[in-house]
Structure formats: C-alpha cells, structure tokens
Design a protein around this motif. Sequence first.
Motif, short mmCIF file in Angstrom:
data_model
loop_
_atom_site.label_atom_id
_atom_site.label_comp_id
_atom_site.label_asym_id
_atom_site.label_seq_id
_atom_site.Cartn_x
_atom_site.Cartn_y
_atom_site.Cartn_z
N UNK A 89 0.71 -0.80 0.05
CA UNK A 89 0.10 -0.04 -0.35
C UNK A 89 0.61 1.12 -0.02
N UNK A 90 2.24 0.94 0.76
CA UNK A 90 3.20 2.43 0.93
C UNK A 90 3.73 2.83 -0.66
N UNK A 91 3.48 1.41 -1.12
CA UNK A 91 4.68 1.90 -2.22
C UNK A 91 3.55 2.26 -3.56
N UNK A 92 1.96 1.73 -3.59
CA UNK A 92 1.68 1.93 -5.05
C UNK A 92 0.62 3.18 -4.17
N UNK A 383 -9.19 -5.05 2.90
CA UNK A 383 -9.50 -5.64 1.77
C UNK A 383 -9.10 -4.24 0.70
N UNK A 384 -10.11 -3.49 0.38
CA UNK A 384 -9.94 -2.60 -0.14
C UNK A 384 -9.03 -1.79 -0.55
N UNK A 385 -7.77 -1.61 0.57
CA UNK A 385 -6.15 -1.57 0.23
C UNK A 385 -5.77 -2.23 -0.59
N UNK A 386 -5.82 -3.04 0.07
CA UNK A 386 -5.08 -4.61 -1.35
C UNK A 386 -5.33 -4.59 -2.40
N UNK A 388 -7.30 -1.30 -4.37
CA UNK A 388 -6.60 -0.58 -4.63
C UNK A 388 -5.06 -0.89 -4.85
N UNK A 389 -4.70 -1.28 -4.19
CA UNK A 389 -2.77 -0.82 -4.59
C UNK A 389 -2.39 -2.25 -5.69
N UNK A 390 -3.38 -3.13 -5.88
CA UNK A 390 -3.39 -4.11 -6.52
C UNK A 390 -3.50 -3.79 -8.21
N UNK A 391 -4.24 -3.09 -8.45
CA UNK A 391 -4.69 -2.65 -9.37
C UNK A 391 -3.68 -1.41 -9.84
N UNK A 392 -3.05 -0.55 -8.87
CA UNK A 392 -1.98 0.48 -9.23
C UNK A 392 -1.02 -0.12 -9.61
N UNK A 393 -0.13 -1.19 -8.55
CA UNK A 393 1.48 -1.90 -9.16
C UNK A 393 1.30 -2.45 -9.92
N UNK A 394 -0.16 -3.21 -10.69
CA UNK A 394 -0.42 -3.97 -11.53
C UNK A 394 -0.14 -2.62 -13.15
#
Length: 479
Positions: A89-92, A383-386, A388-394
């Motif tokens: 989350x911090x990275x994305x 779950x929301x942070x996971x 949002x982060x996955x979408x951003x990092x992908x």
Amino acid sequence: MSTDTAPVSTAAQPTKKTKKLRNRHVTMITLGGIIGSSLFVGSANVISQVGPAALISYAIGGLLVMFAMRMLGEMATTRPSIGSFMEYARTGLGEWAGYLVGWLYWYFWVGVIAYEAVIGGAIFHGWFPAVPAWVFAVALLVIFIATNLISVRSFGEVEFWLASVKVAAILVFIAVGALFVFGAWPNSTPGISHLWDVGGFAPNGVWPILSGVAIVIFSYFGTEIAVMAAAESEDPARGVRQATNTIIWRILLFYLGSVLLIVAIVPWNALPDPDVQGPFAFLFSQYGIPGADFIMTAVILTAVLSVLNSGIYSASRMFASLAGRGFAPKAFAKTSTNGVPVAAVIASTLGGFAAVLVSFIFPNSGIFDFIMNSSGLVALFVYVFIALTQVRLRNRMTQEEQANLKLPMWLHPWLAYLTIAAVAGIVVIMLLSGPSTQAQVWTSLISVIVLIAVWPLVRRNLKKTGKFGQPMTTVVEQQ
C-alpha cells in the motif's frame, strides 16, 4: 513495479542465522488461518438468521476473501515482505496508505489478542472455577508471549500443533457427517431434505442472506497471516503461492462443507443457542459420540489459543514494520539474534493486558466493547487497500513484467473493482442491520479519524529523517 530487489531493512527481517519457518509450518498456518470459534460456534448465529441459505452467505464472503488473497498473492510472489500489504500500500498508493492500513491492522490484532485471552480464560475458569478467569487470561498471554519471543520457529511449531487439532476436528466432523447424511452411520437416516423442508431454502428471504455476508466476512479474516509468515520461511515465494492457491479448497471444505452438513442433518431452526451448545458439539452428540461437549470445548480452546498465538505474531511483525518505516519509534524495529522483534512483541501485548484487566475490573465500563467494536471494519479496510494497491501496481508494470507474473489476478482490474464495490455494499448493510453493527461502523471510523489527525506529524518526521518515499524492502535473498 520493478522486480529488482531492494536493500533489506532491519525491520523484523530474518537473517541467515535465523531459524526460519519450514514448509510444514506455513502449510498448517495456511490451513488453520481461517478456523476459529467463529466457525465452531458463530456459524449457528448465521444459520439461525438466514436458514440453509447461509451457504450462499458463506460462499459470497469466501469469494471476496479469495479475490483479496489472489491480489495479495500477485504482489507477494513478486516481493515477499514481512510488512506485507502495508509495504505494498505504501509503495502503490503512498506513505499515507501504508501508515493507515498498518496501524489499523496492528490495532485490530491488539483487540483480538485481548478478546481471545478473555475467552481462553473463561474456558479454563469453567474447568477450574476456584481460579479467577483473569488469572488464566493473563497466564495465557505470558505463555504465548514467551512462545513468540523464543524464535519464529517456536511460533511456527506451536501454531502447527494447535492448527493440527483444529483441522483434525473439522475433518472428523465432515467425514462422520457425510456418513450420517448417506445413512452409513449408526441410527442415521439418509437424506438432505432439511435443506428445504422448513420454510424453504431461504425461509427469511433475500435480505438476511446479504446481511449474513456482513457477518461471515469477518470469520475469514486471518488468511493474510500465512502470507506474512511465508516471508519468514525457508522459501518465501513458494510459501506465498501455497497459501494463495489453497485458499479456494480451504473455504469449500472447511466452511461450506461444515455448514452444508449442519443444515442438511438438523433443521435450521432446531439448533440450540450457541451460548448453551455450539452447532459442532450438538451434531457430535447427534452422532452419538460420548463427551461431545467436552471434546468440542477442548477443540474451541485450541482454536482460541491458535488465534492468540497468531495474533501476537501478526501484531508484532506489523509493529516492527511500522517502526522500520518511521511510522513508529525505531526501537521497535530492532530484532534479537533469533530475528524476533522483542520490543514489538512486548508492546503489542501491553494493549492486550490492559484490555483484559479492564474487562474484568470494569466489566460495565464499555471500554472493552469499544476496543472490540472500533476495530470491526479493519478487515474490510484491508481488502480495499489490497484491491486499490494491486490495481495501481499492476498498471505500473511493463507488458513483460505482467507476462512474468507467477500469480496474476484474474480479470484485472474488474474483480478488484468488484471487491471494492462489495465492501462498500457490506458497510451499507451493516449500517442498516441494527445497533450492534452500526456501532462497529461508527467506532471504527473514530479510530480512522484519530490516525488521519496524527498523520501530518508522522509525515513531518518522515521528511525530517529522510525516510519519506524510500523504496520498498524485500525478504527475498539474492540467489
């Protein structure tokens, strides 16, 4: 999102001399991660409200958790990290996201530590009424603090055996239940007519099914522990893949399989009050197994102790990761020669001790209830942070990096958006379902507001110390 490894941080990172978790530890942590008293006892509450259609509630909740774990698995197989989703989350999303989700997650487990210690103390007090329950609760905290302080291998070994008892109880329950349904067990009558013969499959309508999702979703929380533990294993990438790939059949077997047998063998409205006798104990007695109540009480105790053990581990690792990133005093990031963040372990349990004592000394003060309620939405926040982060990092990846993903999320990004929308729907359902769930929503928001209010001070300190925007660390060793 580059796949190059960054320098390893001192925040709770295991060294080569550390006794890491073995594959069998990670396997059993994965298997036992979602088996708690919420299944052995709490499933009766869901069934009494929803009827046999509780199966749908558990299936929907299981799907959301499966999506969240797959998204977490995509990120974790690329960069296994003890900080797990806080680091991602911090990275994305930015420093603020890592700070917020990390502290919320830590706060959640501090509450769980206190709750499980209180429940465990009550069970022992029932067996030995001459000893006050708070004595047992404090003793359990001390024992499992010691277990976690020895080494991560010590935590894993204890968790292995506690989880083994839970898994064995589930497998026996399902095996005997299947024989009962097919009429192959003594004094059993074959058939599954109880799925519809008392008011139909959904006797109370559609709304209870949806509100049931808001209850069962919290039963599944804890699966992410396996991803955190895998980062301290002998083979982090394999451990993450194993934890993620087995979540589907775990949900199908343990939750859906157990609930299916309960509503097939006993009319949904014939289950006793779970405060008197849990559904598993009730069905074991229906099977004709002697001492069913005592057996299931012992199994529930192992489940409680397992969650207490895992809670101390999860809270301490997250606290150490927070300290390593500058979100908490850096002293809590230091580890012993065995790779254990000693100060983080002790600090994470102080809140548990305080909450336990408050619950016994001031039982009517409402403080203990506030602690429990104010961490109620943490699972949904995570779950929301996971997602949002996955979408951003992908989206940051090159086509080549996306093609090389070991556990790519399905139907990117639509299932991530569906997960976020489902979480929003669950919050709305909680607001409409009554005072108890409304209290969880509003008190949880109070904890979020407090963290947001403190963030400017934390951000200023990060910039002053030069830690703002540092690259993410990894526990993957150079081969």
